[in-house]
Write a protein that holds these residues in place. Structure first.
Motif, PDB file in Angstrom:
ATOM      1  N   ASP A  69       0.867  -1.176   0.000  1.00 53.83           N
ATOM      2  CA  ASP A  69       0.000   0.000   0.000  1.00 53.83           C
ATOM      3  C   ASP A  69       0.903   1.225   0.000  1.00 53.83           C
ATOM      4  O   ASP A  69       1.514   1.566   1.014  1.00 53.83           O
ATOM      5  CB  ASP A  69      -0.907  -0.021   1.230  1.00 53.83           C
ATOM      6  CG  ASP A  69      -1.915   1.109   1.227  1.00 53.83           C
ATOM      7  OD1 ASP A  69      -1.586   2.226   0.769  1.00 53.83           O
ATOM      8  OD2 ASP A  69      -3.039   0.875   1.695  1.00 53.83           O
ATOM      9  N   ARG A  70       0.995   1.878  -1.157  1.00 55.26           N
ATOM     10  CA  ARG A  70       1.896   3.023  -1.299  1.00 55.26           C
ATOM     11  C   ARG A  70       1.546   4.135  -0.316  1.00 55.26           C
ATOM     12  O   ARG A  70       2.436   4.753   0.261  1.00 55.26           O
ATOM     13  CB  ARG A  70       1.866   3.528  -2.742  1.00 55.26           C
ATOM     14  CG  ARG A  70       2.509   2.562  -3.708  1.00 55.26           C
ATOM     15  CD  ARG A  70       2.530   3.111  -5.125  1.00 55.26           C
ATOM     16  NE  ARG A  70       1.209   3.196  -5.723  1.00 55.26           N
ATOM     17  CZ  ARG A  70       0.587   2.207  -6.352  1.00 55.26           C
ATOM     18  NH1 ARG A  70       1.193   1.050  -6.478  1.00 55.26           N
ATOM     19  NH2 ARG A  70      -0.603   2.374  -6.871  1.00 55.26           N
ATOM     20  N   GLU A  71       0.257   4.386  -0.121  1.00 53.53           N
ATOM     21  CA  GLU A  71      -0.138   5.461   0.797  1.00 53.53           C
ATOM     22  C   GLU A  71       0.282   5.153   2.229  1.00 53.53           C
ATOM     23  O   GLU A  71       0.732   6.038   2.944  1.00 53.53           O
ATOM     24  CB  GLU A  71      -1.636   5.716   0.704  1.00 53.53           C
ATOM     25  CG  GLU A  71      -2.010   6.458  -0.569  1.00 53.53           C
ATOM     26  CD  GLU A  71      -3.449   6.932  -0.550  1.00 53.53           C
ATOM     27  OE1 GLU A  71      -3.952   7.312   0.525  1.00 53.53           O
ATOM     28  OE2 GLU A  71      -4.046   6.914  -1.632  1.00 53.53           O
ATOM     29  N   ALA A  72       0.141   3.897   2.640  1.00 55.96           N
ATOM     30  CA  ALA A  72       0.546   3.519   3.995  1.00 55.96           C
ATOM     31  C   ALA A  72       2.054   3.680   4.176  1.00 55.96           C
ATOM     32  O   ALA A  72       2.528   3.887   5.291  1.00 55.96           O
ATOM     33  CB  ALA A  72       0.131   2.080   4.286  1.00 55.96           C
ATOM     34  N   LEU A  73       2.792   3.591   3.091  1.00 58.37           N
ATOM     35  CA  LEU A  73       4.245   3.777   3.139  1.00 58.37           C
ATOM     36  C   LEU A  73       4.653   5.237   2.945  1.00 58.37           C
ATOM     37  O   LEU A  73       5.831   5.555   2.895  1.00 58.37           O
ATOM     38  CB  LEU A  73       4.914   2.906   2.072  1.00 58.37           C
ATOM     39  CG  LEU A  73       4.812   1.408   2.327  1.00 58.37           C
ATOM     40  CD1 LEU A  73       5.247   0.624   1.099  1.00 58.37           C
ATOM     41  CD2 LEU A  73       5.650   1.018   3.536  1.00 58.37           C
ATOM     42  N   ASP A  77       7.562   8.087 -26.257  1.00 59.06           N
ATOM     43  CA  ASP A  77       8.356   6.880 -26.431  1.00 59.06           C
ATOM     44  C   ASP A  77       8.225   5.953 -25.220  1.00 59.06           C
ATOM     45  O   ASP A  77       8.325   4.737 -25.355  1.00 59.06           O
ATOM     46  CB  ASP A  77       9.838   7.241 -26.625  1.00 59.06           C
ATOM     47  CG  ASP A  77      10.051   8.070 -27.882  1.00 59.06           C
ATOM     48  OD1 ASP A  77       9.577   7.643 -28.951  1.00 59.06           O
ATOM     49  OD2 ASP A  77      10.671   9.144 -27.788  1.00 59.06           O
ATOM     50  N   TYR A  78       8.021   6.541 -24.047  1.00 58.93           N
ATOM     51  CA  TYR A  78       7.916   5.771 -22.807  1.00 58.93           C
ATOM     52  C   TYR A  78       6.783   6.303 -21.959  1.00 58.93           C
ATOM     53  O   TYR A  78       6.485   7.497 -21.965  1.00 58.93           O
ATOM     54  CB  TYR A  78       9.221   5.862 -21.982  1.00 58.93           C
ATOM     55  CG  TYR A  78      10.354   5.100 -22.592  1.00 58.93           C
ATOM     56  CD1 TYR A  78      10.562   3.756 -22.289  1.00 58.93           C
ATOM     57  CD2 TYR A  78      11.222   5.706 -23.496  1.00 58.93           C
ATOM     58  CE1 TYR A  78      11.588   3.047 -22.857  1.00 58.93           C
ATOM     59  CE2 TYR A  78      12.258   5.001 -24.073  1.00 58.93           C
ATOM     60  CZ  TYR A  78      12.435   3.675 -23.749  1.00 58.93           C
ATOM     61  OH  TYR A  78      13.453   2.962 -24.319  1.00 58.93           O
ATOM     62  N   ARG A  79       6.170   5.405 -21.214  1.00 59.75           N
ATOM     63  CA  ARG A  79       5.225   5.758 -20.166  1.00 59.75           C
ATOM     64  C   ARG A  79       5.806   5.220 -18.870  1.00 59.75           C
ATOM     65  O   ARG A  79       6.121   4.031 -18.757  1.00 59.75           O
ATOM     66  CB  ARG A  79       3.851   5.122 -20.403  1.00 59.75           C
ATOM     67  CG  ARG A  79       3.048   5.793 -21.457  1.00 59.75           C
ATOM     68  CD  ARG A  79       2.487   7.101 -20.952  1.00 59.75           C
ATOM     69  NE  ARG A  79       1.687   7.716 -21.996  1.00 59.75           N
ATOM     70  CZ  ARG A  79       1.177   8.908 -21.867  1.00 59.75           C
ATOM     71  NH1 ARG A  79       1.357   9.613 -20.772  1.00 59.75           N
ATOM     72  NH2 ARG A  79       0.473   9.426 -22.843  1.00 59.75           N
ATOM     73  N   LEU A  80       5.955   6.088 -17.892  1.00 61.76           N
ATOM     74  CA  LEU A  80       6.511   5.716 -16.589  1.00 61.76           C
ATOM     75  C   LEU A  80       5.419   5.833 -15.533  1.00 61.76           C
ATOM     76  O   LEU A  80       4.578   6.723 -15.594  1.00 61.76           O
ATOM     77  CB  LEU A  80       7.662   6.648 -16.200  1.00 61.76           C
ATOM     78  CG  LEU A  80       8.752   6.915 -17.225  1.00 61.76           C
ATOM     79  CD1 LEU A  80       9.766   7.898 -16.666  1.00 61.76           C
ATOM     80  CD2 LEU A  80       9.415   5.632 -17.659  1.00 61.76           C
ATOM     81  N   ARG A  81       5.477   4.939 -14.572  1.00 62.40           N
ATOM     82  CA  ARG A  81       4.620   5.052 -13.388  1.00 62.40           C
ATOM     83  C   ARG A  81       5.548   5.489 -12.264  1.00 62.40           C
ATOM     84  O   ARG A  81       6.472   4.762 -11.894  1.00 62.40           O
ATOM     85  CB  ARG A  81       3.959   3.715 -13.061  1.00 62.40           C
ATOM     86  CG  ARG A  81       3.036   3.796 -11.876  1.00 62.40           C
ATOM     87  CD  ARG A  81       2.497   2.395 -11.542  1.00 62.40           C
ATOM     88  NE  ARG A  81       1.569   2.497 -10.461  1.00 62.40           N
ATOM     89  CZ  ARG A  81       0.253   2.529 -10.606  1.00 62.40           C
ATOM     90  NH1 ARG A  81      -0.284   2.428 -11.786  1.00 62.40           N
ATOM     91  NH2 ARG A  81      -0.528   2.643  -9.562  1.00 62.40           N
ATOM     92  N   VAL A  82       5.294   6.675 -11.726  1.00 57.50           N
ATOM     93  CA  VAL A  82       6.174   7.274 -10.728  1.00 57.50           C
ATOM     94  C   VAL A  82       5.380   7.514  -9.451  1.00 57.50           C
ATOM     95  O   VAL A  82       4.259   8.027  -9.501  1.00 57.50           O
ATOM     96  CB  VAL A  82       6.742   8.624 -11.248  1.00 57.50           C
ATOM     97  CG1 VAL A  82       7.686   9.243 -10.232  1.00 57.50           C
ATOM     98  CG2 VAL A  82       7.449   8.434 -12.587  1.00 57.50           C
ATOM     99  N   VAL A  83       5.946   7.139  -8.311  1.00 56.00           N
ATOM    100  CA  VAL A  83       5.319   7.426  -7.025  1.00 56.00           C
ATOM    101  C   VAL A  83       6.149   8.464  -6.290  1.00 56.00           C
ATOM    102  O   VAL A  83       7.367   8.543  -6.459  1.00 56.00           O
ATOM    103  CB  VAL A  83       5.148   6.155  -6.148  1.00 56.00           C
ATOM    104  CG1 VAL A  83       4.198   5.185  -6.805  1.00 56.00           C
ATOM    105  CG2 VAL A  83       6.470   5.505  -5.843  1.00 56.00           C
ATOM    106  N   ALA A  84       5.462   9.274  -5.485  1.00 56.57           N
ATOM    107  CA  ALA A  84       6.143  10.314  -4.703  1.00 56.57           C
ATOM    108  C   ALA A  84       5.346  10.556  -3.429  1.00 56.57           C
ATOM    109  O   ALA A  84       4.172  10.171  -3.322  1.00 56.57           O
ATOM    110  CB  ALA A  84       6.248  11.600  -5.520  1.00 56.57           C
TER     111      ALA A  84
END
Length: 152
Positions: free
Chosen positions: A58-62, A106-113
């Protein structure tokens, strides 16, 4: 391509929703013995149908409250620039997925912050400085629904 019967599909759906389930529990659920279920799972793994098992965090919990799809168009193209870009972008921990695509980018990235300010830092200091980066487009994810993939 491997032939799947209804029980194989049921096992795959069950594992897709919770990969921690053991062969014994799955066997009871689908009317099979533990060894028969285990053999089916091993056959599916050997055939490459089951490519691996992962734990979803769980990205939000982290503490990662923002997810962004980032379109990246390289300024220069060629085999060397693609490989250089891919090697560099996969080394950035905030980049969760890299997809080489056809289309405007050319690219699709999934980025978390952690938040938008953190995303801006990652974008400016890490992504925009990568080899060959030209134009970028950011799409902030507002909500996300998880859909199970198709099972034959």
């Amino acid at each position: 391509m491997i032939e799947l019967d209804d029980i194989d599909r049921s096992i795959l759906r069950a594992l897709q929703s919770d990969a921690t389930q053991g062969a014994g529990a799955l066997g009871k659920r689908f009317g099979l013995s533990q060894p028969a279920t285990w053999r089916r799972i091993k056959r599916l793994e050997s055939a490459g149908v089951i490519a691996g098992r992962r734990i979803l965090l769980d990205r939000e919990a982290l503490g990662f409250g923002v997810t962004v799809f980032l379109g990246v168009k390289l300024a220069t193209k060629g085999r060397v620039s693609l490989e250089d870009f891919e090697r560099a972008v996969t080394a950035i921990p905030e980049v969760q997925a890299v997809h080489h695509v056809l289309g405007l980018y050319d690219y699709r990235l999934r980025v978390v912050a952690r938040d938008l300010a953190d995303f801006e830092r990652v974008l400016r200091r890490r992504i925009m400085t990568l080899p060959g980066v030209g134009n970028v487009e950011a799409n902030v994810i507002l909500t996300e629904e998880r859909l199970a993939g198709p099972i034959g």
